[in-house]
Design an enzyme around this catalytic site. Structure first.
Site, PDB file in Angstrom:
ATOM      1  N   GLN A 128       0.830  -1.203   0.000  1.00  0.00           N
ATOM      2  CA  GLN A 128       0.000   0.000   0.000  1.00  0.00           C
ATOM      3  C   GLN A 128       0.866   1.255   0.000  1.00  0.00           C
ATOM      4  O   GLN A 128       1.715   1.413   0.879  1.00  0.00           O
ATOM      5  CB  GLN A 128      -0.880  -0.022   1.255  1.00  0.00           C
ATOM      6  CG  GLN A 128      -2.016   0.962   1.240  1.00  0.00           C
ATOM      7  CD  GLN A 128      -2.824   0.849   2.528  1.00  0.00           C
ATOM      8  OE1 GLN A 128      -2.337   1.157   3.603  1.00  0.00           O
ATOM      9  NE2 GLN A 128      -4.062   0.410   2.412  1.00  0.00           N
ATOM     10  N   GLY A 129       0.670   2.123  -0.983  1.00  0.00           N
ATOM     11  CA  GLY A 129       1.398   3.388  -1.039  1.00  0.00           C
ATOM     12  C   GLY A 129       0.466   4.546  -0.776  1.00  0.00           C
ATOM     13  O   GLY A 129       0.053   5.250  -1.705  1.00  0.00           O
ATOM     14  N   SER A 131       0.413   6.629   2.773  1.00  0.00           N
ATOM     15  CA  SER A 131       1.032   7.674   3.604  1.00  0.00           C
ATOM     16  C   SER A 131       2.296   8.218   2.960  1.00  0.00           C
ATOM     17  O   SER A 131       2.978   7.522   2.203  1.00  0.00           O
ATOM     18  CB  SER A 131       1.399   7.110   4.978  1.00  0.00           C
ATOM     19  OG  SER A 131       0.252   6.740   5.686  1.00  0.00           O
ATOM     20  N   SER A 163       4.062  -1.660   4.316  1.00  0.00           N
ATOM     21  CA  SER A 163       4.352  -3.022   4.769  1.00  0.00           C
ATOM     22  C   SER A 163       4.546  -3.938   3.568  1.00  0.00           C
ATOM     23  O   SER A 163       3.886  -3.777   2.539  1.00  0.00           O
ATOM     24  CB  SER A 163       3.199  -3.544   5.624  1.00  0.00           C
ATOM     25  OG  SER A 163       3.037  -2.716   6.752  1.00  0.00           O
ATOM     26  N   GLU A 246     -10.261  -2.186   6.691  1.00  0.00           N
ATOM     27  CA  GLU A 246      -9.106  -2.177   7.573  1.00  0.00           C
ATOM     28  C   GLU A 246      -9.524  -1.943   9.023  1.00  0.00           C
ATOM     29  O   GLU A 246      -8.972  -2.516   9.939  1.00  0.00           O
ATOM     30  CB  GLU A 246      -8.150  -1.075   7.110  1.00  0.00           C
ATOM     31  CG  GLU A 246      -6.785  -1.151   7.749  1.00  0.00           C
ATOM     32  CD  GLU A 246      -5.821  -0.164   7.112  1.00  0.00           C
ATOM     33  OE1 GLU A 246      -4.645  -0.490   7.034  1.00  0.00           O
ATOM     34  OE2 GLU A 246      -6.246   0.925   6.701  1.00  0.00           O
TER      35      GLU A 246
END
Lengths: 389, 341
Positions: A128-129, A131, A163, A246
């Site tokens: 996941q990109g 933040s 992550s 999430e």
């Protein structure tokens, strides 16, 4: 107020339980925590086993290759796999819980055909990109730019807290396609291949000493425009679909695990004499109440999601997920603080499991929306208070 | 599984809210408070109204004049009672319905004790339910006679709507007779704890509502105070406490397992007391006045916290349950082949 499983739910539970009992004894040993390629392989093998047994993408719609299970069945799955000690979703977390559902909901037929089956079969791993160093809680202020150049986007910027970046094939990227300062109205959701030229991964070491996540440097990364899911500049809305997952259902299995840990804490305290301390006992008793109630809250949110599905809605956990996430993240820290008290001086031994868990629990009130942001959400969206400052 | 309220349950909840709005409006609450201050009598007319509405007989079979409903519905009634700060020995009289004549109809007032200590509404009671041992007993006398038998000493109650007496010990009471058809006392104590928890939940919901309404309306520094994060986060935590309490109270009512009930009482005590305090804080100086309603919620919440399983009782029991392994987890876990190991 009916907590009894339906005949269908019970049948599902028994079938799953039987499959787990037959399958788990034949799993290979778990890889070393720091060996990321081995962890990826282990997680993907497990996903493949789920796929072959018909349990992959349980909560995904049938037309996306999932099983179209009800939220209640998904909860049973999370509960039973945890009870049986099955592997976690691990490296497939983002693919199964964020990126996949987003593509299923918003992608074109071709995008769904390209990306969904490999997620379900455990062949491709997503990260996941979202933040950025300057865009944390205020995610909509993100600055990574995606500039259109012919049939491509050219992407430049920095992402952080990603992550599984080192072992991922794809990154669900949020990038600014609108003008600077366009806020949440100028963001697009783009699938970025992690092997594209210009992508640099720099692992970050957590306070627990492990490298759980990484920083991504993107220098003129060319991504085909066809990798954008949803309309240009509509990525914020597209993304909100995934965040509900999430905060809602993803932690359900962990409640089961925490309750088991609580029992182990009590047994350890009795063995080492700490049990004689009424203050500690009462603290464990209260934690028992909290984790019991958190499980009930999960069931409540699941029933709400199920009702929404039946009524033609999303079937996603609603903002009730914020209530759960806020209290659970705190409870998890309280649990391992209590563990430290029981361990006494041994809590200073970082080799102890509970000490490692105590350290990693510190991320829970920060990741996936800090506790302060969750409180803002509750205040504004549930209680209807004026927008805060 | 469908944990949500059924349509019928929603209807029960709405009907009770409307009944209380009609028979126990805010002015009535203030009257009860003032009457309590002046040590005046118990409102038997209201008690009878509650009886006629089925508040006490709800769980009796229809052939016995009840509604044939269960604990989940009773929990909803008590939640509404807690929300409205309805006064009187509601739990005891509800438990005594069908066992003590007149309780179901609201023509008799029954109070109860599960240990020596504070007991409410003793002087007004017609009978006292004793749940201190394994088998329930009943003292079929009230008023002056009961005060004498129990050696009850009046105290100035912190809750102006609940007169209290202190009882030093429950020595063998020759006048108390066994109640054979009331089931075992442990079950009644558990039901009493759950219904009290439901009242706490209703109170927590009410103080949250009061707080939210106030911070939306009250302006300082040129904006509603509810726009300040310090205030918002206080309100958000009130909601989280309330939702946790609600989940556990509602879960305990169909199952009435021991650990769910303990959890429900522990968490709803916390929600009621802490929410009332936060609500008071958010009201500023007004919150500290006699006129404001919030102190009545706090005082009643303190009182309920001391009855039918104190936090210490509940926490100790929940701790012990972790070791005995019987009911420390959900039924799902208890039934799992791997157990809770």
């Amino acid at each position: 107020m009916d907590l009894q499983p339906t005949a269908e739910e019970e049948e599902f539970r028994q079938g799953l339980r039987a499959w787990l009992a037959a399958t788990l004894p034949h799993l290979p040993p778990k890889p070393a925590p720091a060996d990321w390629p081995a962890r990826r392989a282990y997680d993907c093998d497990w996903q493949r086993a789920l796929y072959d047994a018909g349990y992959a993408g349980l909560h995904w719609p049938v037309d996306a290759g999932g099983r179209g299970a009800t939220p209640a069945q998904h909860l049973i799955f999370l509960e039973e796999t945890e009870l049986a000690g099955a592997p976690y979703v691990g490296a497939n977390f983002v693919g199964l819980l964020h990126a996949g559902p987003t593509i299923a909901a918003e992608g074109t037929a071709a995008q769904r055909a390209r990306w969904l089956p490999p997620i379900l079969r455990g062949e491709e791993v997503w990260c996941q990109g979202f933040s950025e160093p300057e865009a944390g809680s205020d995610l909509a202020s993100l600055r990574t730019r995606a500039v259109r150049d012919g049939d491509d986007y050219v992407v430049t910027g920095t992402k952080i807290w990603t992550s599984h970046a080192e072992v991922a094939d794809w990154c669900e990227l949020l990038a600014r396609t609108g003008p600077a300062g366009s806020g949440h109205r100028g963001i697009s959701w783009i699938a970025m291949p992690m092997d594209a030229p210009g992508v640099t991964v720099r692992p970050l070491r957590t306070l627990a000493g492990s490298t759980e996540f990484a920083e991504l440097f993107l220098d003129d990364v060319r991504i085909p425009a066809g990798h954008r899911v949803g309309a240009e500049n509509d990525g914020w809305r597209v993304t909100m679909v995934t965040l509900a997952f999430e905060r809602g259902t993803a932690f359900a299995g962990e409640i089961v695990a925490c309750r088991r840990t609580l029992v182990q804490l009590a047994r350890t305290a009795r063995e080492n004499g700490r049990w004689d301390d009424a203050v500690l006992r009462r603290r464990l008793g209260r934690l028992n109440a909290v984790f019991t109630a958190l499980w009930r809250l999960v069931q409540w949110n699941t029933s709400e999601a199920q009702a929404s599905l039946i009524a033609g809605g999303s079937g996603l956990p609603g903002i009730g997920g914020s209530v759960f996430k806020l209290r659970y993240s705190q409870a998890r820290q309280e649990l391992y603080d209590a563990a430290a008290e029981i361990l006494g001086p041994h809590s200073l031994d970082a080799g102890r499991l509970w000490t490692a868990e105590r350290l990693s629990s510190l991320a829970y009130t920060i990741a996936a929306g800090t506790s302060q942001i969750q409180q803002n959400i509750i205040a504004e969206r549930i209680l209807g208070l004026p927008r805060g400052r | 599984m469908d944990f949500r309220l059924s349509d019928d349950q929603r209807a029960v909840q709405t009907a009770m809210r409307e009944l209380l709005a009609a028979h126990f409006p805010r002015e009535k609450l203030r009257q009860v408070v003032d009457a309590g201050e002046q040590d005046q009598g118990f409102d038997r007319a209201l008690w009878h109204e509650l009886g006629k509405a089925g508040f006490f007989s709800l769980r009796l079979p229809e052939k016995d004049g009840g509604a044939g409903l269960g604990l989940p519905e009773a929990v909803l009634l008590f939640e509404e009672a807690g929300r409205a700060l309805l006064a009187g020995p509601l739990v005891a009289t509800h438990l005594a319905a069908g066992v003590v004549p007149g309780a179901a109809e609201g023509t008799a007032v029954v109070t109860a004790l599960d240990r020596p200590g504070m007991v409410g509404h003793l002087a007004a009671a017609d009978a006292v339910l004793l749940l201190d041992g394994p088998a329930p007993r009943i003292l079929r006398t009230g008023g002056e006679e009961a005060l004498k038998v129990l050696a009850a000493r009046p105290v100035r109650s912190v809750d102006p709507a609940t007169p209290l007496h202190h009882i030093e010990r429950l020595s063998p009471l020759p006048g108390a007779t066994p109640l054979s058809d009331a089931g075992d006392a442990a079950r009644l104590r558990r039901e009493a704890a759950l219904l009290t928890a439901a009242e706490q939940l209703g109170s927590a919901l009410r103080t949250l509502e009061m707080a939210v309404r106030h911070v939306k309306n009250r302006s300082q520094f040129g904006r509603p105070i509810g726009a300040f994060q310090a205030v918002q986060h206080l309100c958000a935590r009130m909601l989280v406490r309330t939702e946790l309490a609600r989940s556990s109270v509602y879960a305990a009512s169909p199952a009435i397992t021991v650990s769910d009930t303990w959890a429900a009482k522990v968490l709803s005590d916390e929600a009621a007391v802490r929410n009332a305090r936060d609500c008071l804080q958010l009201h500023g100086g007004t919150g500290f006045t006699w006129e404001a309603e919030v102190h009545l919620h706090l005082k009643r919440a303190w009182l309920r916290l001391e009855h039918w399983q104190t936090p210490a009782d509940g926490e100790e029991a929940l701790a012990a349950a972790l070791l005995d392994g019987s009911e420390n987890c959900s039924t799902e876990i208890a039934n799992h082949p791997n157990g809770a190991t």
